[in-house]
Design a protein around this motif. Sequence first.
Motif, PDB file in Angstrom:
ATOM      1  N   ASP A   1      62.416 -29.570  19.442  1.00  0.00           N
ATOM      2  CA  ASP A   1      62.435 -29.606  17.986  1.00  0.00           C
ATOM      3  C   ASP A   1      63.874 -29.780  17.523  1.00  0.00           C
ATOM      4  O   ASP A   1      64.823 -29.481  18.261  1.00  0.00           O
ATOM      5  CB  ASP A   1      61.850 -28.310  17.425  1.00  0.00           C
ATOM      6  CG  ASP A   1      61.404 -28.441  15.969  1.00  0.00           C
ATOM      7  OD1 ASP A   1      61.569 -29.539  15.392  1.00  0.00           O
ATOM      8  OD2 ASP A   1      60.900 -27.454  15.422  1.00  0.00           O
ATOM      9  N   LEU A   2      64.046 -30.287  16.313  1.00  0.00           N
ATOM     10  CA  LEU A   2      65.365 -30.438  15.704  1.00  0.00           C
ATOM     11  C   LEU A   2      65.362 -29.773  14.337  1.00  0.00           C
ATOM     12  O   LEU A   2      64.335 -29.726  13.652  1.00  0.00           O
ATOM     13  CB  LEU A   2      65.736 -31.908  15.528  1.00  0.00           C
ATOM     14  CG  LEU A   2      65.853 -32.800  16.763  1.00  0.00           C
ATOM     15  CD1 LEU A   2      66.249 -34.205  16.339  1.00  0.00           C
ATOM     16  CD2 LEU A   2      66.872 -32.244  17.750  1.00  0.00           C
ATOM     17  N   GLN A   3      66.530 -29.286  13.933  1.00  0.00           N
ATOM     18  CA  GLN A   3      66.673 -28.734  12.592  1.00  0.00           C
ATOM     19  C   GLN A   3      68.126 -28.846  12.165  1.00  0.00           C
ATOM     20  O   GLN A   3      69.044 -28.679  12.976  1.00  0.00           O
ATOM     21  CB  GLN A   3      66.233 -27.275  12.543  1.00  0.00           C
ATOM     22  CG  GLN A   3      66.165 -26.672  11.159  1.00  0.00           C
ATOM     23  CD  GLN A   3      65.188 -27.390  10.244  1.00  0.00           C
ATOM     24  OE1 GLN A   3      65.585 -28.324   9.526  1.00  0.00           O
ATOM     25  NE2 GLN A   3      63.922 -27.007  10.288  1.00  0.00           N
ATOM     26  N   ALA A   4      68.332 -29.176  10.898  1.00  0.00           N
ATOM     27  CA  ALA A   4      69.659 -29.140  10.293  1.00  0.00           C
ATOM     28  C   ALA A   4      69.649 -28.013   9.275  1.00  0.00           C
ATOM     29  O   ALA A   4      68.834 -28.019   8.344  1.00  0.00           O
ATOM     30  CB  ALA A   4      69.990 -30.478   9.617  1.00  0.00           C
ATOM     31  N   LEU A   5      70.529 -27.027   9.469  1.00  0.00           N
ATOM     32  CA  LEU A   5      70.527 -25.826   8.644  1.00  0.00           C
ATOM     33  C   LEU A   5      71.856 -25.665   7.928  1.00  0.00           C
ATOM     34  O   LEU A   5      72.920 -25.903   8.502  1.00  0.00           O
ATOM     35  CB  LEU A   5      70.282 -24.583   9.510  1.00  0.00           C
ATOM     36  CG  LEU A   5      68.952 -24.514  10.264  1.00  0.00           C
ATOM     37  CD1 LEU A   5      68.938 -23.294  11.165  1.00  0.00           C
ATOM     38  CD2 LEU A   5      67.788 -24.476   9.291  1.00  0.00           C
ATOM     39  N   HIS A   6      71.769 -25.234   6.679  1.00  0.00           N
ATOM     40  CA  HIS A   6      72.958 -24.927   5.881  1.00  0.00           C
ATOM     41  C   HIS A   6      73.007 -23.421   5.678  1.00  0.00           C
ATOM     42  O   HIS A   6      72.049 -22.836   5.150  1.00  0.00           O
ATOM     43  CB  HIS A   6      72.875 -25.644   4.525  1.00  0.00           C
ATOM     44  CG  HIS A   6      73.962 -25.250   3.572  1.00  0.00           C
ATOM     45  ND1 HIS A   6      73.721 -24.958   2.243  1.00  0.00           N
ATOM     46  CD2 HIS A   6      75.293 -25.100   3.741  1.00  0.00           C
ATOM     47  CE1 HIS A   6      74.851 -24.660   1.641  1.00  0.00           C
ATOM     48  NE2 HIS A   6      75.822 -24.738   2.533  1.00  0.00           N
ATOM     49  N   ILE A   7      74.094 -22.776   6.113  1.00  0.00           N
ATOM     50  CA  ILE A   7      74.292 -21.361   5.822  1.00  0.00           C
ATOM     51  C   ILE A   7      75.094 -21.283   4.529  1.00  0.00           C
ATOM     52  O   ILE A   7      76.239 -21.735   4.471  1.00  0.00           O
ATOM     53  CB  ILE A   7      75.006 -20.639   6.974  1.00  0.00           C
ATOM     54  CG1 ILE A   7      74.184 -20.775   8.265  1.00  0.00           C
ATOM     55  CG2 ILE A   7      75.201 -19.160   6.635  1.00  0.00           C
ATOM     56  CD1 ILE A   7      74.770 -20.061   9.461  1.00  0.00           C
ATOM     57  N   ARG A   8      74.494 -20.719   3.500  1.00  0.00           N
ATOM     58  CA  ARG A   8      75.051 -20.784   2.150  1.00  0.00           C
ATOM     59  C   ARG A   8      76.416 -20.100   2.051  1.00  0.00           C
ATOM     60  O   ARG A   8      76.704 -19.142   2.768  1.00  0.00           O
ATOM     61  CB  ARG A   8      74.087 -20.153   1.145  1.00  0.00           C
ATOM     62  CG  ARG A   8      72.752 -20.876   1.050  1.00  0.00           C
ATOM     63  CD  ARG A   8      71.978 -20.427  -0.190  1.00  0.00           C
ATOM     64  NE  ARG A   8      71.815 -18.996  -0.241  1.00  0.00           N
ATOM     65  CZ  ARG A   8      70.787 -18.336   0.287  1.00  0.00           C
ATOM     66  NH1 ARG A   8      69.833 -18.993   0.919  1.00  0.00           N
ATOM     67  NH2 ARG A   8      70.699 -17.014   0.171  1.00  0.00           N
ATOM     68  N   ASP A   9      77.228 -20.594   1.102  1.00  0.00           N
ATOM     69  CA  ASP A   9      78.590 -20.090   0.942  1.00  0.00           C
ATOM     70  C   ASP A   9      78.624 -18.604   0.608  1.00  0.00           C
ATOM     71  O   ASP A   9      79.526 -17.887   1.053  1.00  0.00           O
ATOM     72  CB  ASP A   9      79.316 -20.878  -0.149  1.00  0.00           C
ATOM     73  CG  ASP A   9      79.718 -22.276   0.296  1.00  0.00           C
ATOM     74  OD1 ASP A   9      79.623 -22.556   1.511  1.00  0.00           O
ATOM     75  OD2 ASP A   9      80.119 -23.083  -0.559  1.00  0.00           O
ATOM     76  N   GLU A  10      77.663 -18.112  -0.176  1.00  0.00           N
ATOM     77  CA  GLU A  10      77.686 -16.701  -0.540  1.00  0.00           C
ATOM     78  C   GLU A  10      77.445 -15.802   0.682  1.00  0.00           C
ATOM     79  O   GLU A  10      77.989 -14.702   0.774  1.00  0.00           O
ATOM     80  CB  GLU A  10      76.678 -16.388  -1.643  1.00  0.00           C
ATOM     81  CG  GLU A  10      75.233 -16.710  -1.321  1.00  0.00           C
ATOM     82  CD  GLU A  10      74.804 -18.089  -1.802  1.00  0.00           C
ATOM     83  OE1 GLU A  10      73.611 -18.246  -2.119  1.00  0.00           O
ATOM     84  OE2 GLU A  10      75.666 -18.985  -1.863  1.00  0.00           O
TER      85      GLU A  10
END
Length: 288
Positions: A220-229
């Motif tokens: 599986d693939l995933q692109a994740l953004h860990i938020r700035d806050e």
Amino acid sequence: MAKMNFLPAVTAENYFDPDIEMAYMGSTQVKNFMRCEAAELARLKGEYQPAVNTAMLVGSYVDAHFEGSLPVFQAQHPELFKRDGTLKAEFSRANDIISRMEEDELYSLLMSGRKQVICTGEIAGVPFKVKIDSLLDGNTCTEIVRRFPETAPVMGLCDGAIVDQKVMRSLEDVWDGEERAYVPFWRAWGYDVQGAIYQAVEGHLWPFLLAVGTKEDAPDLQALHIRDEILASKLAEIEDAVPRFQAIKTGVISPRRCEHCAYCRATRKLTRIADAVGLGTSYGEEED
């Protein structure tokens, strides 16, 4: 940063050298110190070498491919191969994961930035070094949004992005013994700590992204953004913690032992006779 000029320069060749590791803090060191101060100090001093398991080698294998150093990595690790010279099953599977990553357009764009970018800086007065898997420029971010409009909330207004590649068993939550609950894998493995350090040392509040591939039969693939806050909150914790970690490295204070990790188990000295009741709880065993 002028006051860091007395420190040795960090290069790709010396990045993991013992003197560089002692001169600079890094995200792995911070995560290790958070787990067990005694074990990490022993590792840095060359007194303890944690076991390298197959899962770690698979991740390093994939990283080496995208870095362009896979032939060197293979030569340094003959344990990747069977007696007949073919790759062991785990690393043949790693090639499948790589193929899956490279066939995906968005994943490939995320990994198309400047590779293995070394940056140095300071957090709470402590020298840090980081090595970024893929550092994207503004043009690439714009191209990503043009091809994938749904990425606009993350990439639409940025002049760059920091991408870290991960190879995980799966994208499922992970049991956290301290919280006694399942938590997102990125939190369980401290990738929020890593992102906060990367942002601070690189010097821009660019999005911190994880480009993730899994080791499942069908990767599986995933692109994740860990938020700035989230990263800002974690950075505040790091700023509170790293002066102590630096004082441990320089011998000003003694490290604490966690008494749960492999190092503490291997070096524990008996000083008393414990009550058998509640032993598992005392030593922090986790429930299934």
